[in-house]
Design an enzyme around this catalytic site. Structure first.
Site, PDB file in Angstrom:
ATOM      1  CG  HIS A 129      -1.652   1.228   1.493  1.00 22.75           C
ATOM      2  ND1 HIS A 129      -2.967   1.426   1.111  1.00 22.75           N
ATOM      3  CD2 HIS A 129      -1.280   2.389   2.100  1.00 22.75           C
ATOM      4  CE1 HIS A 129      -3.360   2.629   1.472  1.00 22.75           C
ATOM      5  NE2 HIS A 129      -2.354   3.235   2.079  1.00 22.75           N
ATOM      6  CD  GLU A 130       1.988   3.512   3.739  1.00 21.79           C
ATOM      7  OE1 GLU A 130       2.326   4.620   3.260  1.00 21.79           O
ATOM      8  OE2 GLU A 130       0.933   3.358   4.389  1.00 21.79           O
ATOM      9  CG  HIS A 133       0.312   6.170  -0.563  1.00 22.64           C
ATOM     10  ND1 HIS A 133      -0.861   6.751  -1.013  1.00 22.64           N
ATOM     11  CD2 HIS A 133       0.006   5.619   0.649  1.00 22.64           C
ATOM     12  CE1 HIS A 133      -1.818   6.558  -0.122  1.00 22.64           C
ATOM     13  NE2 HIS A 133      -1.322   5.869   0.884  1.00 22.64           N
ATOM     14  CD  GLU A 190      -4.768   6.261   2.749  1.00 27.46           C
ATOM     15  OE1 GLU A 190      -4.725   5.024   2.923  1.00 27.46           O
ATOM     16  OE2 GLU A 190      -3.812   7.008   3.006  1.00 27.46           O
TER      17      GLU A 190
END
Length: 264
Positions: A129-130, A133, A190
């Site tokens: 997920h990070e 980003h 997100e």
């Protein structure tokens, strides 16, 4: 003179800044990538000076293994993305269940996250997920939105790097005024990072179903959460529902991937 110059250059700058994320969403990200990487490096160095780094060999081995597999999968999954040449991974002694990735290839993981991310696959969901980003340039997009015309002036050389507000920078990178305290990106960011992270972890050979287990753990660890319409963060239930809707495709990828082995 400067205003006249900006009048003629602004359309060109806006045109040059209109790009697409790896998922195909249009975005406006005007800050030069080299500058984003340099500012992120400074922020990461400050974190290491202010926060103790974990010396636990077992924890570091697990985090480094998961991060290595996730980064390799991200490169394979999104070959056209502007990827950092190398990634640095640091585990910080911090009880909060957080992790972050910064432009330029820096990943921070809090030891508190390992009490919530109970398996390597759940940790892969967070790191994926990070990394999502970073690959989607969310920090750049948010900094552009926050600074507005100042970001445009920065690009055309009419606003100096030193005049960037530190608070705006940290918020754009997903960090609070106290370095290492993570802040939510926009709901759009997100959700995009969730889906990218799901695809990345599956490509890396981590069971994508563990992403749902992770967010259930997060919901239990976080206790009460504000109503979704009051927060930029998707509510845990909405997050889980979106992941489940994308699970069929992720499982198809996972079944063809070489299983990751970061249990040791």
């Amino acid at each position: 003179m400067r205003l006249r110059c900006l009048h003629y250059l602004l359309p060109l700058v806006l045109l040059a800044g209109c790009e697409e994320t790896p998922t195909g969403r249009s975005q406006l990200a005007l800050v030069p990538e080299a500058l984003m990487a340099r500012m992120s490096e400074d922020a990461f160095d400050q974190m290491r000076q202010r926060q103790p780094v974990s010396r636990d060999a077992t924890i570091n081995r697990r985090v480094q293994c998961v991060a290595r597999e996730v980064v390799a999968a991200a490169e394979a999954r999104y070959p056209d993305a502007d990827l950092p040449e190398a990634w640095e991974v640091v585990v910080f002694e911090d009880p909060s269940p957080n992790a972050f990735a910064l432009p330029g290839g820096r990943i921070g993981v809090h030891t508190g996250l390992l009490r919530v991310a109970e398996t390597p696959a759940q940790l892969a969901a967070v790191i994926g997920h990070e990394v999502g980003h970073v690959l989607a340039d969310h920090g750049n997009e948010r900094l552009t939105q926050q600074l507005g015309i100042k970001a445009v002036l920065l690009v055309v050389g009419l606003f100096s790097e030193g005049e960037l507000a530190q608070e705006s920078l940290m918020q754009a990178l997903g960090l609070g005024a106290q370095l290492g305290i993570t802040l939510p990106f926009s709901r759009t960011h997100e959700e995009e990072a969730d889906l990218m992270g799901l695809a990345i972890m599956a490509q890396a050979g981590f069971d994508p179903r563990q992403s749902v287990a992770l967010w259930r753990n997060m919901a239990q660890a976080g206790g009460g959460q504000p109503p979704e319409f009051l927060s930029t963060h998707p509510a845990h239930g909405s997050r889980i529902e979106a992941l489940q809707q994308a699970m069929e495709g992720a499982m198809a990828t996972y079944r063809t991937a070489t299983p990751a082995d970061c249990a040791g």
